[in-house]
Motif scaffolding. Structure first.
Motif, PDB file in Angstrom:
ATOM      1  N   LEU A 173      45.976  -7.288  55.029  1.00  0.00           N
ATOM      2  CA  LEU A 173      46.605  -5.981  55.242  1.00  0.00           C
ATOM      3  C   LEU A 173      45.595  -4.869  55.369  1.00  0.00           C
ATOM      4  CD1 LEU A 173      49.701  -6.083  52.881  1.00  0.00           C
ATOM      5  CD2 LEU A 173      49.690  -6.121  55.373  1.00  0.00           C
ATOM      6  N   ALA A 174      44.404  -5.075  54.832  1.00  0.00           N
ATOM      7  CA  ALA A 174      43.371  -4.041  54.878  1.00  0.00           C
ATOM      8  C   ALA A 174      42.645  -4.014  56.220  1.00  0.00           C
ATOM      9  CB  ALA A 174      42.354  -4.257  53.760  1.00  0.00           C
ATOM     10  N   ARG A 175      42.849  -5.031  57.029  1.00  0.00           N
ATOM     11  CA  ARG A 175      42.136  -5.095  58.321  1.00  0.00           C
ATOM     12  C   ARG A 175      42.827  -4.304  59.376  1.00  0.00           C
ATOM     13  NH1 ARG A 175      41.522 -11.387  57.508  1.00  0.00           N
ATOM     14  NH2 ARG A 175      39.949 -11.305  55.920  1.00  0.00           N
ATOM     15  N   GLU A 219      48.012  -2.870  48.870  1.00  0.00           N
ATOM     16  CA  GLU A 219      47.429  -2.145  50.000  1.00  0.00           C
ATOM     17  C   GLU A 219      47.674  -0.642  49.861  1.00  0.00           C
ATOM     18  OE1 GLU A 219      45.706  -0.774  53.437  1.00  0.00           O
ATOM     19  OE2 GLU A 219      45.339  -2.557  52.268  1.00  0.00           O
ATOM     20  N   LEU A 220      48.890  -0.258  49.531  1.00  0.00           N
ATOM     21  CA  LEU A 220      49.203   1.169  49.377  1.00  0.00           C
ATOM     22  C   LEU A 220      48.407   1.795  48.232  1.00  0.00           C
ATOM     23  CD1 LEU A 220      53.056   1.106  49.952  1.00  0.00           C
ATOM     24  CD2 LEU A 220      51.319   2.052  51.483  1.00  0.00           C
ATOM     25  N   GLY A 249      55.720  -8.214  49.271  1.00  0.00           N
ATOM     26  CA  GLY A 249      55.878  -6.966  48.524  1.00  0.00           C
ATOM     27  C   GLY A 249      54.660  -6.652  47.669  1.00  0.00           C
ATOM     28  N   PHE A 250      54.123  -7.657  46.997  1.00  0.00           N
ATOM     29  CA  PHE A 250      52.937  -7.459  46.172  1.00  0.00           C
ATOM     30  C   PHE A 250      51.745  -7.050  47.032  1.00  0.00           C
ATOM     31  CE2 PHE A 250      49.086  -9.080  44.099  1.00  0.00           C
ATOM     32  CZ  PHE A 250      49.166  -8.438  42.875  1.00  0.00           C
ATOM     33  N   ALA A 251      51.546  -7.757  48.142  1.00  0.00           N
ATOM     34  CA  ALA A 251      50.419  -7.442  49.030  1.00  0.00           C
ATOM     35  C   ALA A 251      50.539  -6.023  49.569  1.00  0.00           C
ATOM     36  CB  ALA A 251      50.352  -8.453  50.174  1.00  0.00           C
ATOM     37  N   ALA A 252      51.741  -5.624  49.952  1.00  0.00           N
ATOM     38  CA  ALA A 252      51.947  -4.272  50.471  1.00  0.00           C
ATOM     39  C   ALA A 252      51.690  -3.222  49.383  1.00  0.00           C
ATOM     40  CB  ALA A 252      53.362  -4.126  51.021  1.00  0.00           C
ATOM     41  N   LEU A 253      52.145  -3.491  48.181  1.00  0.00           N
ATOM     42  CA  LEU A 253      51.926  -2.561  47.073  1.00  0.00           C
ATOM     43  C   LEU A 253      50.434  -2.387  46.787  1.00  0.00           C
ATOM     44  CD1 LEU A 253      53.020  -0.829  44.737  1.00  0.00           C
ATOM     45  CD2 LEU A 253      53.132  -2.924  43.378  1.00  0.00           C
TER      46      LEU A 253
END
Length: 71
Positions: A69-71, A26-27, A20-24
């Motif tokens: 997630l940025a790749r 990234e967004l 969840g943190f990684a996705a947040l």
């Protein structure tokens, strides 16, 4: 009819929070790349702090998740 959810252990909760943190990040980073870079740098510095030596691999893992997630 609701199905019972299996009990979640602490390891499962940690994984959910990491994702969840990684996705947040990234967004948010899509609109503000500098924010994403600041968060990554903060994670790296926190993991490298001698006080957190026992947690260094966890901070490294989270940093890699955000970068992935940025790749």
């Amino acid at each position: 009819m609701s199905e019972e959810q299996p009990q979640v252990d602490d390891a499962g909760r940690v994984v959910a929070l990491q994702v969840g943190f990684a996705a947040l990040i990234e967004l948010l980073g899509r609109e503000r790349p500098e924010l994403r870079q600041r968060v990554l740098e903060c994670l790296r510095q926190t993991g490298e702090n001698p006080t957190n030596a026992h947690l260094q691999s966890a901070f490294t893992e989270l940093t890699e998740m955000v970068e992935g997630l940025a790749r």
